[in-house]
Design a protein around this motif. Structure first.
Motif, short mmCIF file in Angstrom:
data_model
loop_
_atom_site.label_atom_id
_atom_site.label_comp_id
_atom_site.label_asym_id
_atom_site.label_seq_id
_atom_site.Cartn_x
_atom_site.Cartn_y
_atom_site.Cartn_z
N THR A 1 43.01 48.17 30.74
CA THR A 1 43.84 46.90 31.16
C THR A 1 44.89 47.17 32.10
OG1 THR A 1 43.55 45.59 29.15
CG2 THR A 1 45.20 45.02 30.22
N ILE A 2 45.74 48.28 31.76
CA ILE A 2 46.67 48.82 32.65
C ILE A 2 46.32 49.43 33.82
CG2 ILE A 2 48.37 50.57 32.67
CD1 ILE A 2 48.69 50.59 29.53
N LEU A 3 45.20 50.10 33.85
CA LEU A 3 44.48 50.56 35.11
C LEU A 3 44.13 49.52 36.06
CD1 LEU A 3 43.41 53.07 36.33
CD2 LEU A 3 41.25 52.44 35.58
N ILE A 4 43.82 48.25 35.51
CA ILE A 4 42.96 47.10 36.32
C ILE A 4 44.25 46.31 36.72
CG2 ILE A 4 41.99 44.98 36.29
CD1 ILE A 4 39.94 46.23 34.49
N VAL A 5 45.23 46.23 35.94
CA VAL A 5 46.30 45.13 36.34
C VAL A 5 47.28 45.97 37.26
CG1 VAL A 5 48.71 44.27 35.37
CG2 VAL A 5 46.43 43.93 34.00
N GLY A 6 47.31 47.20 36.90
CA GLY A 6 48.16 48.22 38.11
C GLY A 6 47.65 48.21 39.42
N PRO B 1 60.94 38.10 49.70
CA PRO B 1 61.55 37.30 48.65
C PRO B 1 62.95 37.85 47.85
CG PRO B 1 59.61 38.15 47.92
CD PRO B 1 59.78 38.49 48.99
N GLU B 2 63.72 37.05 47.28
CA GLU B 2 64.66 37.49 46.52
C GLU B 2 64.16 38.43 45.36
OE1 GLU B 2 68.05 36.95 46.98
OE2 GLU B 2 67.42 36.12 48.99
N PRO B 3 64.94 39.61 44.86
CA PRO B 3 64.69 40.45 44.03
C PRO B 3 64.22 39.64 42.85
CG PRO B 3 66.34 41.28 45.12
CD PRO B 3 66.40 39.94 45.82
N MET B 4 64.88 38.79 42.08
CA MET B 4 64.80 38.00 41.02
C MET B 4 63.29 37.11 41.12
SD MET B 4 66.32 39.21 38.52
CE MET B 4 66.06 37.86 37.27
N THR B 5 63.27 36.63 42.33
CA THR B 5 62.14 35.69 42.35
C THR B 5 60.87 36.52 42.44
OG1 THR B 5 63.38 34.21 43.93
CG2 THR B 5 60.94 34.22 43.82
N LEU B 6 60.97 37.65 43.21
CA LEU B 6 59.81 38.72 43.21
C LEU B 6 59.63 39.13 41.54
CD1 LEU B 6 57.82 40.03 45.19
CD2 LEU B 6 59.66 41.84 45.13
N PHE B 7 60.57 39.68 41.25
CA PHE B 7 60.63 40.17 39.66
C PHE B 7 59.65 38.97 38.87
CE2 PHE B 7 62.20 40.35 35.45
CZ PHE B 7 61.56 41.24 34.99
N VAL C 1 52.01 40.18 32.92
CA VAL C 1 51.59 39.74 31.43
C VAL C 1 50.73 39.02 31.24
CG1 VAL C 1 52.58 38.42 29.65
CG2 VAL C 1 54.13 40.10 30.80
N GLY C 2 50.66 37.73 32.30
CA GLY C 2 49.10 36.83 32.20
C GLY C 2 47.96 37.58 32.46
N LEU C 3 47.90 38.39 33.31
CA LEU C 3 46.51 39.10 33.57
C LEU C 3 46.12 40.01 32.34
CD1 LEU C 3 44.27 39.43 35.51
CD2 LEU C 3 45.75 41.16 37.00
N SER C 4 47.22 40.55 32.08
CA SER C 4 47.10 41.73 30.98
C SER C 4 46.68 40.88 29.67
CB SER C 4 48.40 42.21 30.46
OG SER C 4 48.48 43.14 31.41
N LEU C 5 47.26 39.90 29.21
CA LEU C 5 46.91 39.05 28.10
C LEU C 5 45.33 38.49 28.27
CD1 LEU C 5 50.05 36.97 27.20
CD2 LEU C 5 48.98 38.87 25.69
N TYR C 6 44.99 38.23 29.57
CA TYR C 6 43.47 37.74 29.78
C TYR C 6 42.67 38.71 29.75
CZ TYR C 6 39.58 35.94 32.39
OH TYR C 6 38.28 35.71 32.79
N LEU C 7 42.78 39.91 30.18
CA LEU C 7 41.92 41.11 30.21
C LEU C 7 41.59 41.74 29.11
CD1 LEU C 7 42.72 42.60 33.77
CD2 LEU C 7 40.68 41.36 33.06
N LEU C 8 42.84 42.04 28.19
CA LEU C 8 42.77 42.76 26.99
C LEU C 8 41.78 42.32 26.04
CD1 LEU C 8 43.95 45.46 25.67
CD2 LEU C 8 45.66 43.89 24.69
N PRO C 9 41.46 41.27 25.67
CA PRO C 9 40.44 40.96 24.59
C PRO C 9 39.11 40.97 25.21
CG PRO C 9 41.67 39.04 25.03
CD PRO C 9 42.26 40.17 25.69
N ARG C 10 38.92 40.74 26.53
CA ARG C 10 37.68 40.77 27.09
C ARG C 10 37.36 42.48 27.10
NH1 ARG C 10 40.04 36.48 27.76
NH2 ARG C 10 38.72 34.49 28.39
N LEU C 11 37.91 43.17 27.75
CA LEU C 11 37.92 44.50 27.93
C LEU C 11 37.62 45.23 26.37
CD1 LEU C 11 40.14 45.50 30.62
CD2 LEU C 11 37.93 45.23 30.87
N LYS C 12 38.00 44.68 25.43
CA LYS C 12 37.73 45.23 24.10
C LYS C 12 36.45 44.88 23.76
CE LYS C 12 39.62 45.81 19.31
NZ LYS C 12 40.60 45.94 18.58
N GLY C 13 36.21 43.51 23.98
CA GLY C 13 34.86 43.30 23.80
C GLY C 13 33.68 44.18 24.55
N VAL C 14 33.76 44.23 25.91
CA VAL C 14 33.28 45.15 26.49
C VAL C 14 32.96 46.55 26.00
CG1 VAL C 14 33.03 46.46 28.74
CG2 VAL C 14 33.54 44.02 28.62
#
Length: 138
Positions: free
Chosen positions: A74-79, A95-101, A109-122
């Protein structure tokens, strides 16, 4: 293969067993968070907790050893997805730094939460398909 003038024959017992657990099918079922055996029973009983036994086909799933593999993937893919995107957005629009952040924090966070259970299933699907750990008993 020849060694020092002798002919060596391959051993007879190296023939591959019939593959009744195809890898592609098991990986796809794992991605869908389904039992790698039947494809219809849910693999998880909570967000990341793998069921001990499939409620549909009664396949034992407690043998899995996913450990930290799904988290690393997950970290590898998201990164690899978010870092070039972050650079592109910053260089193109500045863009402004806070907007970008904020945007990229929510995205990561959203992509990590989506990928983690799917990659565990894989990972569990691969282990089941290749009869790794306790899955070899069946």
């Amino acid at each position: 293969m020849q060694f020092a003038g002798t002919e060596e024959q391959p051993p007879e017992d190296l023939s591959l067993p019939e593959d009744n657990r195809p890898l592609k099918r098991s990986v796809w079922r794992g991605w869908r968070r389904r039992c790698p055996n039947c494809g219809s029973g849910p693999m998880f009983k909570s967000y990341l907790k793998v069921r001990d036994i499939c409620p549909v086909c009664h396949e034992d799933l407690y043998h899995h050893r996913a450990d930290d593999g799904p988290a690393y993937l997950t970290i590898l893919i998201v990164g690899h997805l978010m870092a070039p995107l972050l650079h592109t957005v910053f260089v193109t629009w500045r863009p402004e730094p806070m907007t970008l952040f904020t945007i990229f924090a929510v995205g990561c966070v959203g992509l990590s939460l989506y990928l983690l259970p799917r990659l565990k299933g894989v990972v569990v699907g691969i282990q089941w398909s290749r009869r790794m750990h306790g899955f070899a008993q069946a």
